[in-house]
Design an enzyme around this catalytic site. Sequence first.
Site, PDB file in Angstrom:
ATOM      1  N   LYS A   1      -5.351   2.881  26.031  1.00  0.00           N
ATOM      2  CA  LYS A   1      -4.889   4.254  25.780  1.00  0.00           C
ATOM      3  C   LYS A   1      -3.450   4.527  26.255  1.00  0.00           C
ATOM      4  O   LYS A   1      -2.520   4.188  25.551  1.00  0.00           O
ATOM      5  CB  LYS A   1      -5.897   5.261  26.334  1.00  0.00           C
TER       6      LYS A   1
ATOM      7  N   PHE B   1     -18.880   5.423  27.536  1.00  0.00           N
ATOM      8  CA  PHE B   1     -18.242   4.964  26.307  1.00  0.00           C
ATOM      9  C   PHE B   1     -17.324   3.802  26.666  1.00  0.00           C
ATOM     10  O   PHE B   1     -16.368   3.967  27.419  1.00  0.00           O
ATOM     11  CB  PHE B   1     -17.427   6.067  25.619  1.00  0.00           C
TER      12      PHE B   1
ATOM     13  N   ASP C   1     -13.822   0.622  34.016  1.00  0.00           N
ATOM     14  CA  ASP C   1     -13.194   0.865  32.721  1.00  0.00           C
ATOM     15  C   ASP C   1     -12.267   2.062  32.893  1.00  0.00           C
ATOM     16  O   ASP C   1     -12.711   3.209  32.920  1.00  0.00           O
ATOM     17  CB  ASP C   1     -14.267   1.137  31.664  1.00  0.00           C
TER      18      ASP C   1
HETATM   19  C1  LIG Z   1     -11.244   4.926  24.259  1.00  0.00           C
HETATM   20  C2  LIG Z   1     -12.050   4.164  25.227  1.00  0.00           C
HETATM   21  C3  LIG Z   1     -12.443   2.839  24.980  1.00  0.00           C
HETATM   22  C4  LIG Z   1     -12.180   2.146  23.674  1.00  0.00           C
HETATM   23  O1  LIG Z   1     -10.825   1.967  23.442  1.00  0.00           O
HETATM   24  P1  LIG Z   1     -10.309   1.572  21.969  1.00  0.00           P
HETATM   25  O2  LIG Z   1      -8.843   1.388  22.153  1.00  0.00           O
HETATM   26  O3  LIG Z   1     -10.671   2.711  21.068  1.00  0.00           O
HETATM   27  O4  LIG Z   1     -10.993   0.321  21.574  1.00  0.00           O
HETATM   28  C5  LIG Z   1     -13.117   2.156  25.978  1.00  0.00           C
HETATM   29  N1  LIG Z   1     -13.395   2.745  27.146  1.00  0.00           N
HETATM   30  C6  LIG Z   1     -13.033   4.014  27.421  1.00  0.00           C
HETATM   31  C7  LIG Z   1     -13.365   4.602  28.752  1.00  0.00           C
HETATM   32  C8  LIG Z   1     -12.364   4.773  26.467  1.00  0.00           C
HETATM   33  O5  LIG Z   1     -12.039   6.039  26.734  1.00  0.00           O
END
Ligand SMILES: *Cc1c(COP(=O)(O)O)cnc(C)c1O
Length: 415
Positions: A257, A144, A228
């Site tokens: 986050k 994700f 990420d």
């Molecule tokens: C939540 C998340 C995203 C997206 O972040 P947003 O602030 O919702 O755009 C991208 N990568 C990872 C691993 C995430 O957990």
Amino acid sequence: MTPASQTPTTQQWQHEASRDLMNLGGRLALLVRGEGSHVWDADGTRYLDFLGGIAVNALGHAHPVFVDAVSRQAARLAHVSNYFATPPQLELAARLKRLAGAGEHGHVFFANSGSEANETAIKLARLHGRRTGATTIVSLNGAFHGRTMGSLSLTPKPAYQDPFRPLLPDVVHIDPTLDALEQVIDDTVAALVVEPIQGEAGVVPLPDGFLRRARELTREHGALLIVDEVQTGVGRTGEWFAFQREGIVPDAMSLAKGIAAGFPLGALVTFGDNDLFYPGTHNSTFGGNPLATAVGNAVLAEIEDSGLLANVAARGAQLRQAVAGLPLVTGTRGAGLLIGITLAAPVAAAVRDAAQRRGLIVNAPTDEVIRIAPAYTIGDAEVDEFTALFAAALAEVAASDPNARVATGDGTETP
Ligand SMILES: *Cc1c(COP(=O)(O)O)cnc(C)c1O
């Protein structure tokens, strides 16, 4: 609209929500206040919040450090645009470089979300590919990376992607295995983008040695390794960044986050000489504004000064031990305070609902996994309260007919 002074009934606020907000799922309760690891709904019901705004509220709710940083910076200078630099922005960039070990030549770009940080990473991959002739970006099945068109292109889930085709070209998805990795990385690859632990997939760690082999192969073939760490970063796993556990150095890392513990902020950190951006190639109006970055500084300083990384590791171990042996629980995954609790049946949504009825917020990223991502500040009291409420919720679901409570898996749990 319901006046703020009046308590809306469930029927009222749900009516307003469906009338006025886009229908994207969620909205499990109408929450009005938070303090520490607890939140309250409009009826005054108290919940133990072990989702933490999806791994965002690192300091819990209404932490004095957070409140003070927001208030003071808002009263001083909140926003000036990317035409100007500000002290909080410079301080946070230097702090992130230091904590990440980005090196003297490392650079930071500030965005407002994880998706935007990943869009920046994708553009970095393009800039890199222009020099090498490589166009392919590789991501993993189960990943994700966000909901914007670029980050969505790296998020191979049919329910998310299919309505929005065509997506970015030249994106390849592989299973997260060493074999698949060996096969895919060649000179046509501009970048490999990976999460050290796949949070949305149900807190699934990479196979042993995956990141180290990924580092070797990307280096050999002139591709970027981009981690990420939007969910795993800034202390969530008990290390500042999860890649540090693997003894590797990536070329870039995306963050969001928990970085400002509830204030919207994202970042892309480049390591070594990998910042290829130059004026005109990227920017953001809000990105790196003094308000967001002041909060980021305050949050990271609090994590550092109060020894919260050690608490994350210790409380994570304590929680893993506490849930082992509870009804329906088959095991735990993850690191620190990013924990996936695997269940013996596809009843995660039923467990989540039973927990919420008892005053506990957890989340069900898949049909068979409960995810918890509580505040770094939790202590014995929160662990004990969680264990009692979660055990009761599990017992309730285990006692009922599991077939009647099979989760729907409608995808409404993800951001
Ligand atoms: C939540 C998340 C995203 C997206 O972040 P947003 O602030 O919702 O755009 C991208 N990568 C990872 C691993 C995430 O957990």
